[in-house]
Enzyme design. Structure first.
Site, PDB file in Angstrom:
ATOM      1  N   LYS A 115       0.863  -1.188   0.000  1.00 14.07           N
ATOM      2  CA  LYS A 115       0.000   0.000   0.000  1.00 14.07           C
ATOM      3  C   LYS A 115       0.906   1.247   0.000  1.00 14.07           C
ATOM      4  O   LYS A 115       1.428   1.636   1.044  1.00 14.07           O
ATOM      5  CB  LYS A 115      -0.931  -0.007   1.202  1.00 14.07           C
ATOM      6  CG  LYS A 115      -1.960   1.110   1.184  1.00 14.07           C
ATOM      7  CD  LYS A 115      -2.933   0.956   2.342  1.00 14.07           C
ATOM      8  CE  LYS A 115      -3.993   2.047   2.294  1.00 14.07           C
ATOM      9  NZ  LYS A 115      -3.409   3.402   2.465  1.00 14.07           N
ATOM     10  N   TYR A 222      -2.032   0.219 -10.173  1.00 17.64           N
ATOM     11  CA  TYR A 222      -2.518  -0.976  -9.477  1.00 17.64           C
ATOM     12  C   TYR A 222      -3.883  -1.478  -9.947  1.00 17.64           C
ATOM     13  O   TYR A 222      -4.358  -2.512  -9.474  1.00 17.64           O
ATOM     14  CB  TYR A 222      -2.569  -0.728  -7.967  1.00 17.64           C
ATOM     15  CG  TYR A 222      -3.420   0.448  -7.546  1.00 17.64           C
ATOM     16  CD1 TYR A 222      -4.803   0.405  -7.600  1.00 17.64           C
ATOM     17  CD2 TYR A 222      -2.821   1.616  -7.064  1.00 17.64           C
ATOM     18  CE1 TYR A 222      -5.581   1.484  -7.214  1.00 17.64           C
ATOM     19  CE2 TYR A 222      -3.591   2.695  -6.674  1.00 17.64           C
ATOM     20  CZ  TYR A 222      -4.963   2.627  -6.748  1.00 17.64           C
ATOM     21  OH  TYR A 222      -5.729   3.696  -6.360  1.00 17.64           O
ATOM     22  N   CYS A 427     -20.522  32.430  19.222  1.00 18.93           N
ATOM     23  CA  CYS A 427     -19.118  32.212  19.577  1.00 18.93           C
ATOM     24  C   CYS A 427     -18.251  32.325  18.314  1.00 18.93           C
ATOM     25  O   CYS A 427     -18.478  31.602  17.336  1.00 18.93           O
ATOM     26  CB  CYS A 427     -18.941  30.822  20.197  1.00 18.93           C
ATOM     27  SG  CYS A 427     -17.211  30.402  20.529  1.00 18.93           S
TER      28      CYS A 427
END
Length: 668
Positions: A115, A222, A427
């Site tokens: 991988k 791949y 906020c």
């Protein structure tokens, strides 16, 4: 020299240099010294400059870069680029193997591949010539990075056979290239890249392809996007075909006949991993047979026939210097450890998540402690434990505040929750984080509006909510630090383009509590317009599959808020699309057809249309297309070489049609 003679010389040089590049970059077996290659390349450049009409798309001279783009165009993939499910230990792998055995029987094999830790890309070839390359993006839509991919010398510009094909691979930066790049950055006083993966991604997203060409990237291919059209019958045959066509594949792959062989392969690479010239972060395991892959199918996000084993996280020791508090877009206060910089799993780490106050208490974490950190799945750094025996007595206890660090509002812990939360809707931190989420890739996907630009727009009071993004002017942008004329123009284009996004992107971007990207799409498909959704009752929402009571309540509460209604009014006034523009869900269709409300499964090879095309047509006529046969299946479409799904359908007494019957019904 006349044109005819030059044409032959240029063609001979191009073919020779392409062969030398293939030997050097793909086979790793150079047949001539670098000096000879460079001499021939200079000669070719001179001929092509003298006879520009002889310059072809597959010429080696086309790899040097030089194209400068204003922005990357979006590319819709012909078939989805799916992500893989993860396995972290032997039990996960054996569970995967058990599911494979249950689905296809006892006769199967696996292909194991390294991988590669890089950037997934897709490459398209027409009649053997490289025509386009793109990033994975969100799996459905990526970015066109063709010019940058041309600079990767291991990508063939012309294949050995004149085929039209789409292939997938992983572009990466070799360790040697990474070290050279960071040394150059350090010499110039620039911030180095954290790891080769980030460096590769940053290189391929350069708007100037000359810069990408200097980064010396590489690639391993791949997969073929649609193996069914190539005549091969397995993943291993597909990789062999890629080799024959001139692509670079990873030769460390191995075909395994059992899970025991897979485990032995993984164990070997855990030890050998550091010796590679490139980074890997795991092993990919795939069922080899294409027919068996087809039988197993996929989920919405990943194939059932493949899994990625992630290497155990690397652990290191460093010192925790302080704890920083961050306010998220939902008001949750998250403590973050600030550490002495340390290398772990290929990158330099200076911050690690502490999750919440309970974890800090449970692990008895103090400021000044020596701590063990790891990167979970090689991605997110976290504090594993404290080395209490190394304490000197100078460490400081940490206590969570009672007030929000951004707006000084009282922090509360809601019933059933671990986290402290700021409930103030005004906020500043929540608004800023909400803006960053709104423009993110899976939401409105506005190129050029990164975290730094959003923070600057917000801090300079140019925007105070998401509707404000659509009121930003060129004059305001050009007055900002590090914002040039071209950047400002491109950003305004991207903001304008986002107005036409389908409804589900807007819903996800608004940050409705408990509504993720998948649920946003379900809601958009069902209600089709923002107005219809905003008037939905709790009972109507909970009747939809995948929408639970908690999510439904959050949706109702969101649209009952007066401030939300004002915000939506501003967005509508700005011209933002409030309608769903994608394909409808079959379950919601009202079309009267033989397929309406039926669950259909496709298996085997279809010759008159592709599987995806058949699926789209069936869904458009009201069917739900499933990946596996069960008692709920109404109809099986069996193409050539149908396997276990056909046997199971016959055993359950399910209606079975061949492709001809399907075509007849679709036309009626």
């Amino acid at each position: 020299m006349d044109l005819k003679k030059a044409e032959k010389l240029v063609a001979d040089l191009q073919n020779l240099l392409n062969q030398y590049s293939y030997e050097y970059y793909v086979q790793d077996k150079p047949s001539v010294p670098d000096a000879e290659y460079d001499r021939l390349l200079r000669e070719l450049i001179e001929y092509e400059e003298a006879f520009p009409e002889l310059k072809t798309p597959d010429s080696p001279t086309q790899r040097v870069g030089g194209t400068i783009l204003d922005m990357f165009e979006k590319v819709e993939h012909r078939s989805p680029m799916l992500s893989l499910g993860n396995a972290f230990n032997e039990d996960d792998l054996r569970d995967f193997d058990r599911k494979v055995r249950q689905a296809v029987g006892d006769k199967y094999s696996y292909v194991c591949e390294l991988k590669i830790d890089g950037l997934a890309v897709t490459l398209q070839y027409e009649a053997g010539y490289f025509t386009r390359g793109a990033t994975r993006g969100d799996g459905s839509v990526g970015e066109d990075i063709t010019e940058n991919l041309r600079t990767i010398k291991s990508i063939p510009l012309k294949l050995k056979e004149p085929v039209s094909i789409e292939v997938r691979g992983e572009a990466f930066m070799p360790k040697r290239s990474f070290e050279a790049l960071n040394k150059a950055k350090d010499d110039q006083g620039e911030e180095p890249f954290a790891n080769p993966r980030n460096a590769a991604a940053g290189s391929l997203r350069q708007l100037d392809s000359k810069l990408a060409a200097k980064r010396n990237l590489d690639i391993f291919l791949y997969a073929i996007a649609d193996l069914g059209e190539t005549g091969v019958e397995s993943q291993s045959e597909g990789l062999d075909l890629l080799d024959r066509l001139g692509f670079k594949t990873n030769q460390e792959r191995k075909k395994c006949s059992s899970i025991e062989e897979v485990l032995a392969y993984i164990e070997g690479w855990v030890e050998r991993r550091p010796n590679l010239a490139y980074d890997i972060d795991g092993i990919v395991i795939k069922v080899d047979s294409l027919q068996q892959q087809e039988e197993m199918g996929r989920t919405a996000k990943s194939p059932r026939w493949s899994i990625a084993y992630k290497f155990p996280a690397e652990e290191v020791v460093t010192t925790l210097r302080s704890i920083e508090l961050n306010v998220g877009r939902t008001g949750v206060i998250t403590p973050t450890a600030i550490l002495d910089p340390v290398r772990v799993a290929g990158s330099t780490v200076q911050r690690a998540t502490l999750h919440n106050e309970d974890l800090i208490r449970e692990k008895d974490i103090k400021i000044g402690d020596q701590v063990v950190i790891k990167k979970a799945g090689d991605i997110i750094p976290e504090v594993v434990n404290v080395l209490a025996d190394r304490r000197t007595g100078e460490e400081i206890d940490f206590a969570m505040p009672t007030e929000c660090p951004e707006c000084n509002s009282e922090l509360v812990r809601l019933e059933g929750e671990v986290a402290l939360r700021c409930l103030n809707p005004q906020c500043p931190a929540q608004i800023r984080e909400g803006l960053i989420h709104f423009v993110s890739r899976n939401a409105m996907n506005i190129d050029g509006l990164g975290e730094k630009v959003i923070s600057q727009l917000f801090s300079e009071h140019l925007i105070h909510d998401v509707a404000g993004l659509y009121k930003v002017t060129y004059e305001q942008l050009i007055g900002m630090e590090r914002m040039g004329e071209k950047s400002a123009t491109n950003l305004l284009k991207a903001i304008e383009s986002s107005k036409s996004n389908s409804l589900e992107r807007l819903l996800f971007g608004l940050g409705i509590r408990h509504v993720g990207s998948k649920a946003a799409k379900t809601l958009a498909q069902y209600f089709e317009t923002m107005d219809a959704l905003s008037q939905a009752q709790l009972e109507e929402l909970t009747a939809i599959n995948e929408i639970g009571e908690k999510m439904a309540s959050a949706v109702v509460a969101y649209f009952e808020n007066e401030e939300v209604q004002l915000l939506l009014s501003e967005l509508k006034k700005a011209g933002v699309n409030f309608s769903y523009t994608g394909p409808k869900l079959a379950a919601f269709e009202t079309i009267d057809s033989v397929f309406s409300g039926k669950t259909v499964v496709l298996t085997g090879k279809l010759h008159q249309m592709g599987r995806e095309e058949a699926k789209e047509k069936l869904e458009a006529l009201g069917a739900k297309v499933a990946g596996s046969v069960s008692k709920k299946t109404d109809l099986l479409i069996a193409g050539e070489d149908a396997g276990s799904k056909l046997k199971k359908a016959e055993s359950l007494g399910i209606d079975v049609w061949d492709e001809d019957r399907l075509i007849t019904e679709l036309k009626s």
